[in-house]
Design a protein around this motif. Structure first.
Motif: not given
Length: 137
Positions: A48, A50, A87, A123-124, A128-133
């Motif tokens: 990720c 972030f 996050p 920038d992540p 990263a957004e998919e991993r966050k989900k």
């Protein structure tokens, strides 16, 4: 300087890792030392990275590699400002660290000093957004 009932107590303290000072009576300072506390980045940061946490850090204690961030415990002042900004809830105070993540104390201590400093928000990582989900955030 502390004024108590017309008596003055002057204590000059130059003690690292001072947790608290309790004034006892009118003329003694009781000094309580603590072990060094720190903040730890754990595996939720993997893939990720972030860096919202880095933007609020008052010292330069974050380091990073191609996978994640780490905190240098010798630089971290344990302010906790970074914790609510992560996050993916990857950052913990050592006393709040879940038992299954305790190994990250040593990982941060070993890796951080050997890696480049990360002092600005970046920038992540891609994905990263998919991993966050996937992590439920």
């Amino acid at each position: 300087m502390l004024h108590l009932e017309q008596q003055t107590i002057a204590c000059r303290l130059e003690i690292p890792s001072l947790e608290s000072i309790a004034f006892v009576g009118y003329s003694k300072c009781l000094i309580v030392r603590r072990t060094k506390l720190t903040t730890i980045v754990t595996d939720n940061c993997q893939r990720c990275r972030f860096t919202d946490c880095v933007s609020v850090c008052p010292v330069i204690c974050f380091h990073g590699d191609e996978e994640m961030l780490y905190i240098d415990p010798d630089v971290c002042i344990d302010c906790g400002a970074c914790i609510p900004l992560c996050p993916v809830e990857a950052i913990y105070e050592d006393f709040d660290l879940p038992e299954d993540k305790e190994r990250w104390i040593d990982i941060n201590a070993e890796k951080a000093p050997t890696l480049p400093v990360v002092e600005d928000q970046q920038d992540p990582f891609p994905g990263a957004e998919e991993r966050k989900k996937l992590l439920g955030f």
